[in-house]
Structures are given as C-alpha cells and as structure tokens.
Design a protein around this motif. Structure first.
Motif, PDB file in Angstrom:
ATOM      1  N   SER A  81      -5.164   3.847 -13.026  1.00 61.07           N
ATOM      2  CA  SER A  81      -3.988   4.246 -12.815  1.00 61.07           C
ATOM      3  C   SER A  81      -2.870   3.733 -11.970  1.00 61.07           C
ATOM      4  N   VAL A  82      -3.406   3.335 -10.764  1.00 62.49           N
ATOM      5  CA  VAL A  82      -2.332   2.636  -9.915  1.00 62.49           C
ATOM      6  C   VAL A  82      -1.697   1.552 -10.519  1.00 62.49           C
ATOM      7  N   ALA A  83      -2.468   0.802 -11.409  1.00 66.66           N
ATOM      8  CA  ALA A  83      -1.959  -0.573 -12.003  1.00 66.66           C
ATOM      9  C   ALA A  83      -0.934  -0.066 -12.813  1.00 66.66           C
ATOM     10  N   LEU A  84      -1.027   0.956 -13.798  1.00 62.91           N
ATOM     11  CA  LEU A  84      -0.242   1.235 -14.670  1.00 62.91           C
ATOM     12  C   LEU A  84       1.169   1.716 -14.081  1.00 62.91           C
ATOM     13  N   ARG A  85       1.093   2.779 -12.937  1.00 63.27           N
ATOM     14  CA  ARG A  85       2.119   3.076 -12.452  1.00 63.27           C
ATOM     15  C   ARG A  85       2.858   1.874 -11.951  1.00 63.27           C
ATOM     16  N   LEU A  86       2.263   0.903 -11.233  1.00 65.45           N
ATOM     17  CA  LEU A  86       2.997  -0.344 -10.753  1.00 65.45           C
ATOM     18  C   LEU A  86       3.523  -0.941 -11.926  1.00 65.45           C
ATOM     19  N   VAL A  87       2.881  -1.116 -13.277  1.00 65.58           N
ATOM     20  CA  VAL A  87       3.825  -1.666 -14.275  1.00 65.58           C
ATOM     21  C   VAL A  87       5.014  -1.246 -14.672  1.00 65.58           C
ATOM     22  N   ALA A  88       4.848   0.418 -14.718  1.00 62.68           N
ATOM     23  CA  ALA A  88       6.163   0.821 -14.876  1.00 62.68           C
ATOM     24  C   ALA A  88       7.206   0.795 -13.970  1.00 62.68           C
ATOM     25  N   LEU A  89       6.846   0.667 -12.703  1.00 61.60           N
ATOM     26  CA  LEU A  89       7.969   0.370 -11.768  1.00 61.60           C
ATOM     27  C   LEU A  89       8.328  -1.050 -11.891  1.00 61.60           C
ATOM     28  N   VAL A  90       7.592  -2.141 -12.225  1.00 62.87           N
ATOM     29  CA  VAL A  90       8.017  -3.354 -12.452  1.00 62.87           C
ATOM     30  C   VAL A  90       8.994  -3.637 -13.657  1.00 62.87           C
ATOM     31  N   ASP A  91       8.912  -2.759 -14.468  1.00 63.11           N
ATOM     32  CA  ASP A  91       9.580  -2.567 -16.065  1.00 63.11           C
ATOM     33  C   ASP A  91      11.066  -2.380 -15.363  1.00 63.11           C
ATOM     34  N   ARG A  92      10.973  -1.174 -14.463  1.00 61.67           N
ATOM     35  CA  ARG A  92      12.135  -0.619 -14.166  1.00 61.67           C
ATOM     36  C   ARG A  92      13.075  -1.759 -13.298  1.00 61.67           C
ATOM     37  N   MET A  93      12.221  -2.442 -12.343  1.00 61.99           N
ATOM     38  CA  MET A  93      12.789  -3.423 -11.375  1.00 61.99           C
ATOM     39  C   MET A  93      13.516  -4.698 -12.236  1.00 61.99           C
ATOM     40  N   TYR A  94      12.704  -4.931 -13.334  1.00 64.40           N
ATOM     41  CA  TYR A  94      13.216  -6.178 -14.105  1.00 64.40           C
ATOM     42  C   TYR A  94      14.427  -5.729 -15.015  1.00 64.40           C
ATOM     43  N   ASP A  95      14.492  -4.515 -15.368  1.00 67.15           N
ATOM     44  CA  ASP A  95      15.734  -3.994 -16.239  1.00 67.15           C
ATOM     45  C   ASP A  95      16.904  -4.097 -15.189  1.00 67.15           C
ATOM     46  N   ARG A  96      16.819  -3.979 -13.948  1.00 63.40           N
ATOM     47  CA  ARG A  96      17.844  -3.899 -12.908  1.00 63.40           C
ATOM     48  C   ARG A  96      18.006  -5.306 -12.255  1.00 63.40           C
ATOM     49  N   ASN A  97      17.193  -6.265 -12.757  1.00 64.20           N
ATOM     50  CA  ASN A  97      17.514  -7.574 -12.236  1.00 64.20           C
ATOM     51  C   ASN A  97      17.289  -7.644 -10.791  1.00 64.20           C
ATOM     52  N   LEU A  98      16.214  -7.120 -10.068  1.00 60.10           N
ATOM     53  CA  LEU A  98      16.099  -7.127  -8.652  1.00 60.10           C
ATOM     54  C   LEU A  98      15.222  -8.040  -8.316  1.00 60.10           C
ATOM     55  N   PRO A  99      15.819  -9.172  -7.599  1.00 54.60           N
ATOM     56  CA  PRO A  99      14.954 -10.265  -6.891  1.00 54.60           C
ATOM     57  C   PRO A  99      13.717  -9.458  -5.985  1.00 54.60           C
ATOM     58  N   LEU A 100      12.411 -10.272  -5.964  1.00 57.40           N
ATOM     59  CA  LEU A 100      11.455  -9.579  -5.284  1.00 57.40           C
ATOM     60  C   LEU A 100      10.955 -10.883  -4.293  1.00 57.40           C
ATOM     61  N   VAL A 101      10.683 -10.484  -3.186  1.00 54.88           N
ATOM     62  CA  VAL A 101      10.195 -11.193  -2.178  1.00 54.88           C
ATOM     63  C   VAL A 101       8.843 -10.609  -1.337  1.00 54.88           C
ATOM     64  N   THR A 102       7.553 -11.323  -1.399  1.00 55.88           N
ATOM     65  CA  THR A 102       6.414 -10.441  -0.947  1.00 55.88           C
ATOM     66  C   THR A 102       5.587 -11.505  -0.087  1.00 55.88           C
ATOM     67  N   SER A 103       4.434 -10.768   0.534  1.00 55.29           N
ATOM     68  CA  SER A 103       3.647 -11.383   1.264  1.00 55.29           C
ATOM     69  C   SER A 103       2.231 -10.760   0.956  1.00 55.29           C
ATOM     70  N   GLY A 104       1.226 -11.412   1.239  1.00 56.24           N
ATOM     71  CA  GLY A 104      -0.024 -11.286   0.729  1.00 56.24           C
ATOM     72  C   GLY A 104      -0.871 -12.099  -0.181  1.00 56.24           C
ATOM     73  N   GLU A 128       0.722  -1.249   0.070  1.00 52.34           N
ATOM     74  CA  GLU A 128      -0.073  -0.037   0.107  1.00 52.34           C
ATOM     75  C   GLU A 128       0.884   1.198   0.024  1.00 52.34           C
ATOM     76  N   GLY A 129       1.852   1.244   0.764  1.00 51.91           N
ATOM     77  CA  GLY A 129       2.947   2.186   0.763  1.00 51.91           C
ATOM     78  C   GLY A 129       3.488   2.607  -0.578  1.00 51.91           C
ATOM     79  N   ILE A 130       3.696   1.663  -1.168  1.00 55.42           N
ATOM     80  CA  ILE A 130       4.642   1.709  -2.416  1.00 55.42           C
ATOM     81  C   ILE A 130       3.847   2.143  -3.535  1.00 55.42           C
ATOM     82  N   THR A 131       2.417   1.566  -3.691  1.00 54.48           N
ATOM     83  CA  THR A 131       1.660   2.299  -4.515  1.00 54.48           C
ATOM     84  C   THR A 131       1.161   3.607  -4.439  1.00 54.48           C
ATOM     85  N   THR A 132       0.999   4.081  -3.278  1.00 53.68           N
ATOM     86  CA  THR A 132       0.594   5.313  -2.906  1.00 53.68           C
ATOM     87  C   THR A 132       1.734   6.411  -3.127  1.00 53.68           C
ATOM     88  N   HIS A 133       3.045   5.925  -2.861  1.00 50.57           N
ATOM     89  CA  HIS A 133       4.150   6.703  -3.088  1.00 50.57           C
ATOM     90  C   HIS A 133       4.617   7.002  -4.508  1.00 50.57           C
TER      91      HIS A 133
END
Length: 339
Positions: free
Chosen positions: A278-301, A242-247
């Motif tokens: 709008s929230v979803a499309l911003r998240l898509v853009a962030l994930v693209d940049r994460m993938y560009d940088r090979n950033l491993p992801l760990v989640t809960s939820g 919630e914090g990251i999508t709001t940010h």
C-alpha cells in the motif's frame, strides 16, 4: 517548505477541469515525437493516432460510421497503445489531445476513477459524454470494483459517440492479472478489450538510454544544505522519506498533484526500501505527479533502484514499479545536474 505540512483540499469540479495534459506534456505534438528508426512500430502508432484524431464523423451510418468516417472501422471503438515504459505512449496520447477538437479530457486511469467517486457514476458519465475525446493514461485495473466500473463507463461513453484513446503497459485482455482473481471478472475484462483496437509500441526506455542507473545518493546533510541553498531561488520541498510516505496515508491520491502545487524541486532524506504494498503504490502515484510537473529530485539513503523489493518488482504490480523507477531515475538525474 515541507510537503508533510500540507493537507490539500479539492472540490469535485476541480477534478473535471483538471483533466488536461500535465505541464510535462503541455506543448508536445505529433511533430515533436521522435520515433526510433530501429522500432518501426513507434512511427506506425503515431501515424495511426494522427489519422484517428483527424477523422471526421459521417452524417449517417450509425456510431461506427460517425466515429471512423467512411473507411474501414477498427474492431473496437477506441485506440489502445500497449508498450513498455518510456517508449513515448504518454507523449502520443497528449499529442492526440492537443490535435483533437475540443472539448476533450486527458487524465490518468486513477483520475477518472477518482472523478466517478467524487461526482457519482451518473454525473461523471454525463459530463464525460460531452467530450469529443477522452484520453486515459496508465490504464490499469487494480481491483474488481474498478474492473466493473471502467468497463461500464467506457461502454457507455463509446455508445454516446465519444472517441477514446488509452495507454497501458498491459494488453487489455490481460488487465488485472496478478492483482486479483481476474478469471472471475473475465466478462468485464473482455468487454473492455473489445472496445479497443490495439497498437503495440516497441522500444527501450528513452529515459535510460546511455545512463541506466540513477545518481548516487548524497548524505542527509548534503541534501538539506542543497535544499536550503536552492530555496533562495524558488520554492523547494524538503522532507524525510519516512515522513512523506506516512503523510501520503492522510492525502487521497486525487490530491497528490495539488500537494505539489508551487513546488519547483523535491528533496528526500533517508530513503529506505519499501516493503509494504500500500505504501509503495501511494509512492508510485506521487512520483507520477512529480514527473508530470518535471520536479527534479535529490535524495539521501539507499540508491533509488533499491527502493522496491525484489518480490515487488516481480509481482502483479511489476510494471507500475518499473515505470516508477524509470521516472525516479529521470527526476534524480535532473536534480543531480542542477547541483
């Protein structure tokens, strides 16, 4: 550290100097591309691109002669790779950038529209006209303004003799469908389509071969404990979903890459389904940049494949969301393997 504590700033010149392949594709080449033998279009696309970047301009005969040499010219002034997500289009695009004479620019469609917004159309066109090659990844038209803008920019760049290679999940004549009244901007869309020779790349998503679903999410406590343990080795980013999508509402998408500077791994707690477009499309853009940088992801939820609603993954932005889920799955697998 927490991404929500960062408000990155960028100078317009940084947008231009940043138009190079991201770390994930920093060392790729045509030789390192592994086409699927069952999908001959993959090897054909590689060979066509390699020939395209190897062609030398002639001394006479006009723009097309200079662009394509003395051989038969394709119908458009550039190459457009059409295909599903995960078939290696970006790998081939970055390989073209590495193999071509410089100066050359490499960026996503969004990065080029951001560049025009920061520099103004005239200056952006002038700077990009200095390039021998412009590579455009994830070519999409999400609104009418982008349609008119990119149609004009691509036309003026090709008129200036710049080679253009683009990738997308959508044929150029179908850009904008399902997002806005594309019929009202048919002339601009057709003008874009006329500038490219299209090569279709078939195949299944290589990121999902043999393992089609993301890892099971952990508990909030497990995510936090793993983040703190890994922080002893390198910088990790731990945030609530919630914090990251709001940010992301406070940070322009052109700065999402800089938001991730120095981060080695990403941790999200409380992942929940996203229903706001709008929230979803911003998240898509962030994930693209994460993938560009090979950033491993760990989640809960919730599991990552439940992130977007059924309405979203069947709507006008379907291909964006499917690409995002594909990339999230790859990053989550990597996060799960690091333990």
């Amino acid at each position: 550290m927490h991404l929500v504590d960062r408000i990155p700033q960028m100078q317009p010149e940084e947008l231009l100097t940043g138009l190079v392949p991201p770390p994930h594709f920093a060392n790729v080449s045509f030789d390192s591309y592994r086409p699927d033998p069952a999908q001959p279009s993959q090897a054909q696309a590689r060979d066509q691109l390699q020939a395209f970047v190897d062609r030398k301009g002639g001394e006479s005969g006009g723009f097309l002669a200079k662009l394509f040499g003395s051989g038969r010219s394709p119908s458009g002034g550039g190459i457009y790779l059409d295909g599903g997500y995960g078939v290696g289009k970006t790998h081939l695009l970055a390989s073209s950038w590495h193999a071509h004479a410089k100066p050359a620019a490499f960026g996503t469609f969004v990065e080029y529209t951001n560049l025009v917004g920061a520099l103004g159309f005239a200056q952006a066109r002038e700077r990009l006209s200095e390039m021998k090659l412009v590579c455009i990844d994830e070519f999409e038209l999400d609104d009418p303004g982008d349609t008119v803008l990119m149609s004009r920019l691509m036309r003026e760049l090709t008129d200036a003799g710049v080679k253009i290679i683009a990738t997308s999940n959508t044929l150029p004549g179908a850009l904008g469908e399902g997002r806005f009244a594309a019929q009202d901007f048919l002339r601009e869309i057709q003008a874009l389509a006329a500038q490219f020779t299209v090569y279709r790349i078939d195949g299944e998503d290589y990121r999902h071969r043999g393992l089609p679903t993301p890892p099971e999410p952990l508990s909030d406590d497990e995510v936090a404990a793993r983040a703190h343990r890994r922080a002893a080795q390198h910088q990790v980013a731990l945030d609530s979903f919630e914090g990251i999508t709001t940010h992301l509402e406070k940070v322009h998408p052109s700065r999402y890459g800089k938001l991730l500077d120095g981060v080695a791994e990403v941790y999200w707690t409380g992942v929940a389904p996203v229903s706001n477009q709008s929230v979803a499309l911003r998240l898509v853009a962030l994930v693209d940049r994460m993938y560009d940088r090979n950033l491993p992801l760990v989640t809960s939820g919730v599991p990552l494949d439940d992130l977007f609603t059924e309405e979203m993954v069947t709507g006008g932005y379907r291909k964006k969301y499917l690409r995002c889920l594909s990339r999230l799955t790859a990053l989550a697998r990597e996060g799960g393997e690091r333990g």
